[in-house]
Design a protein around this motif. Sequence first.
Motif, PDB file in Angstrom:
ATOM      1  N   GLU A   1       8.000  -3.356   4.612  1.00  9.52           N
ATOM      2  CA  GLU A   1       9.083  -2.449   4.975  1.00  9.52           C
ATOM      3  C   GLU A   1       8.799  -1.020   4.547  1.00  9.52           C
ATOM      4  N   HIS A   2       8.201  -0.861   3.357  1.00 10.51           N
ATOM      5  CA  HIS A   2       7.999   0.482   2.797  1.00 10.51           C
ATOM      6  C   HIS A   2       6.549   0.958   2.870  1.00 10.51           C
ATOM      7  N   ALA A   3       5.664   0.175   3.483  1.00  8.57           N
ATOM      8  CA  ALA A   3       4.247   0.538   3.574  1.00  8.57           C
ATOM      9  C   ALA A   3       3.639   0.750   2.190  1.00  8.57           C
ATOM     10  N   ILE A   4       3.971  -0.147   1.274  1.00  8.16           N
ATOM     11  CA  ILE A   4       3.391  -0.158  -0.074  1.00  8.16           C
ATOM     12  C   ILE A   4       2.426  -1.331  -0.154  1.00  8.16           C
ATOM     13  N   PRO A   5       1.227  -1.162  -0.676  1.00  3.99           N
ATOM     14  CA  PRO A   5       0.332  -2.311  -0.832  1.00  3.99           C
ATOM     15  C   PRO A   5       1.012  -3.417  -1.646  1.00  3.99           C
ATOM     16  N   GLN A   6       0.854  -4.667  -1.202  1.00  7.20           N
ATOM     17  CA  GLN A   6       1.542  -5.767  -1.872  1.00  7.20           C
ATOM     18  C   GLN A   6       1.173  -5.858  -3.351  1.00  7.20           C
ATOM     19  N   ARG A   7      -0.089  -5.642  -3.662  1.00  5.70           N
ATOM     20  CA  ARG A   7      -0.501  -5.782  -5.069  1.00  5.70           C
ATOM     21  C   ARG A   7       0.150  -4.720  -5.937  1.00  5.70           C
ATOM     22  N   ALA A   8       0.305  -3.523  -5.416  1.00  4.26           N
ATOM     23  CA  ALA A   8       0.976  -2.470  -6.175  1.00  4.26           C
ATOM     24  C   ALA A   8       2.461  -2.792  -6.325  1.00  4.26           C
ATOM     25  N   LEU A   9       3.094  -3.249  -5.248  1.00  9.80           N
ATOM     26  CA  LEU A   9       4.518  -3.566  -5.332  1.00  9.80           C
ATOM     27  C   LEU A   9       4.774  -4.709  -6.306  1.00  9.80           C
ATOM     28  N   ALA A  10       3.890  -5.691  -6.350  1.00 11.73           N
ATOM     29  CA  ALA A  10       4.046  -6.780  -7.316  1.00 11.73           C
ATOM     30  C   ALA A  10       4.064  -6.240  -8.738  1.00 11.73           C
ATOM     31  N   ALA A  11       3.280  -5.208  -8.998  1.00 14.93           N
ATOM     32  CA  ALA A  11       3.262  -4.596 -10.336  1.00 14.93           C
ATOM     33  C   ALA A  11       4.544  -3.814 -10.593  1.00 14.93           C
ATOM     34  N   TYR A  12       4.993  -3.008  -9.630  1.00 18.75           N
ATOM     35  CA  TYR A  12       6.228  -2.246  -9.812  1.00 18.75           C
ATOM     36  C   TYR A  12       7.413  -3.189 -10.048  1.00 18.75           C
ATOM     37  N   ALA A  13       7.505  -4.218  -9.198  1.00 21.04           N
ATOM     38  CA  ALA A  13       8.625  -5.149  -9.307  1.00 21.04           C
ATOM     39  C   ALA A  13       8.549  -5.954 -10.597  1.00 21.04           C
TER      40      ALA A  13
ATOM     41  N   TRP B   1      12.622  -0.786  -9.736  1.00 21.74           N
ATOM     42  CA  TRP B   1      11.227  -0.804  -9.298  1.00 21.74           C
ATOM     43  C   TRP B   1      10.899   0.423  -8.455  1.00 21.74           C
ATOM     44  N   ASN B   2      11.936   0.962  -7.779  1.00 24.68           N
ATOM     45  CA  ASN B   2      11.676   2.086  -6.883  1.00 24.68           C
ATOM     46  C   ASN B   2      11.337   3.372  -7.636  1.00 24.68           C
ATOM     47  N   THR B   3      11.815   3.528  -8.880  1.00 25.15           N
ATOM     48  CA  THR B   3      11.389   4.687  -9.673  1.00 25.15           C
ATOM     49  C   THR B   3       9.911   4.586 -10.004  1.00 25.15           C
ATOM     50  N   LEU B   4       9.470   3.405 -10.418  1.00 26.40           N
ATOM     51  CA  LEU B   4       8.045   3.212 -10.707  1.00 26.40           C
ATOM     52  C   LEU B   4       7.210   3.423  -9.448  1.00 26.40           C
ATOM     53  N   ALA B   5       7.703   2.935  -8.313  1.00 23.92           N
ATOM     54  CA  ALA B   5       6.966   3.115  -7.066  1.00 23.92           C
ATOM     55  C   ALA B   5       6.952   4.577  -6.633  1.00 23.92           C
ATOM     56  N   GLY B   6       8.029   5.306  -6.922  1.00 27.91           N
ATOM     57  CA  GLY B   6       8.039   6.731  -6.620  1.00 27.91           C
ATOM     58  C   GLY B   6       6.971   7.474  -7.396  1.00 27.91           C
ATOM     59  N   ILE B   7       6.843   7.127  -8.687  1.00 34.31           N
ATOM     60  CA  ILE B   7       5.790   7.736  -9.498  1.00 34.31           C
ATOM     61  C   ILE B   7       4.421   7.349  -8.970  1.00 34.31           C
ATOM     62  N   GLY B   8       4.220   6.067  -8.686  1.00 35.42           N
ATOM     63  CA  GLY B   8       2.920   5.624  -8.181  1.00 35.42           C
ATOM     64  C   GLY B   8       2.549   6.264  -6.860  1.00 35.42           C
ATOM     65  N   SER B   9       3.559   6.533  -6.026  1.00 30.65           N
ATOM     66  CA  SER B   9       3.290   7.186  -4.749  1.00 30.65           C
ATOM     67  C   SER B   9       2.853   8.631  -4.948  1.00 30.65           C
ATOM     68  N   VAL B  10       3.588   9.379  -5.773  1.00 30.21           N
ATOM     69  CA  VAL B  10       3.237  10.784  -6.006  1.00 30.21           C
ATOM     70  C   VAL B  10       1.898  10.894  -6.719  1.00 30.21           C
TER      71      VAL B  10
ATOM     72  N   TRP C   1       9.681 -11.977  -1.116  1.00 23.61           N
ATOM     73  CA  TRP C   1      10.320 -10.667  -1.281  1.00 23.61           C
ATOM     74  C   TRP C   1       9.267  -9.568  -1.353  1.00 23.61           C
ATOM     75  N   VAL C   2       8.198  -9.785  -2.129  1.00 20.14           N
ATOM     76  CA  VAL C   2       7.134  -8.779  -2.253  1.00 20.14           C
ATOM     77  C   VAL C   2       6.506  -8.506  -0.892  1.00 20.14           C
ATOM     78  N   GLU C   3       6.188  -9.563  -0.156  1.00 18.77           N
ATOM     79  CA  GLU C   3       5.541  -9.385   1.150  1.00 18.77           C
ATOM     80  C   GLU C   3       6.426  -8.596   2.099  1.00 18.77           C
ATOM     81  N   GLU C   4       7.701  -8.969   2.182  1.00 17.81           N
ATOM     82  CA  GLU C   4       8.613  -8.311   3.117  1.00 17.81           C
ATOM     83  C   GLU C   4       8.915  -6.872   2.707  1.00 17.81           C
ATOM     84  N   THR C   5       9.121  -6.660   1.409  1.00 12.74           N
ATOM     85  CA  THR C   5       9.453  -5.316   0.931  1.00 12.74           C
ATOM     86  C   THR C   5       8.251  -4.384   1.035  1.00 12.74           C
ATOM     87  N   ALA C   6       7.073  -4.909   0.756  1.00 15.97           N
ATOM     88  CA  ALA C   6       5.859  -4.101   0.891  1.00 15.97           C
ATOM     89  C   ALA C   6       5.659  -3.664   2.338  1.00 15.97           C
TER      90      ALA C   6
END
Length: 252
Positions: free
Chosen positions: A77-89, A106-115, A70-75
Amino acid sequence: MRNTERRAAAHRTAAVVIGALFLMGCGSNDDAQEDNEPPAAPQKMDAEPVEEHTEATDDVPIAELADATWVEETAAEHAIPQRALAAYAGAALRIAETRPECNLGWNTLAGIGSVETSHASIDDSGLNALGVAEPAIIGPLLDGSEGVMEVEDTDAGEYDDDEQWDRAVGPMQFLPETWETHAVDGNLDGEMDPQQIDDAVLTAGVYLCETAEDLTDDDEWVSAVTTYNQSLEYARDVAGIAESYAGDAADQ
């Protein structure tokens, strides 16, 4: 959404600081008056857990909580580094266990990390094998210059290498004083490092859930995020990115 100039501008204004000490965005008054409407809470997106980690997980590092496929595919899909997405998720999964009523996606945390730091990739930084930002991510001096607050040193330079002024640090941009009072050990290594993505993201999630009872409620989501950074423009940016992650998933 990932425009380089926008990310750099967000970083230059230290666009994430947890707690009462924060930086305001540097937009003009005309820009602020143009749109004062708060955003709606983004749709909450759940991560897929590892099957054996669907029970108590307090002895498991958060990066190991989400299913690797899931992490690999979702990362991707959204162009998020896998290691960062593993932390958000993983942070969202941990909080779903400890504070399910908070409804943190997880997407709220990723939104913050992106900004904040473009998922720890700003200024040529990146996450090493241990999830630590290299080089360390350190924001601008909080010396009272135009657009920033004046925050005298609180950590003797321990976190930000500055003994005169404080600077926001790490992938989620914490002030040193706030880190000292709120830090959580996300990777269970016995240390709490603001440059380590698991520690930083789990601390951000816990803080948001201490601020709001239910993050699916529009008003509470905005209240939590604007406590994290007291700017409606910032909240709108985070909401827009978080909702884009949700929208992309809904289109699959």
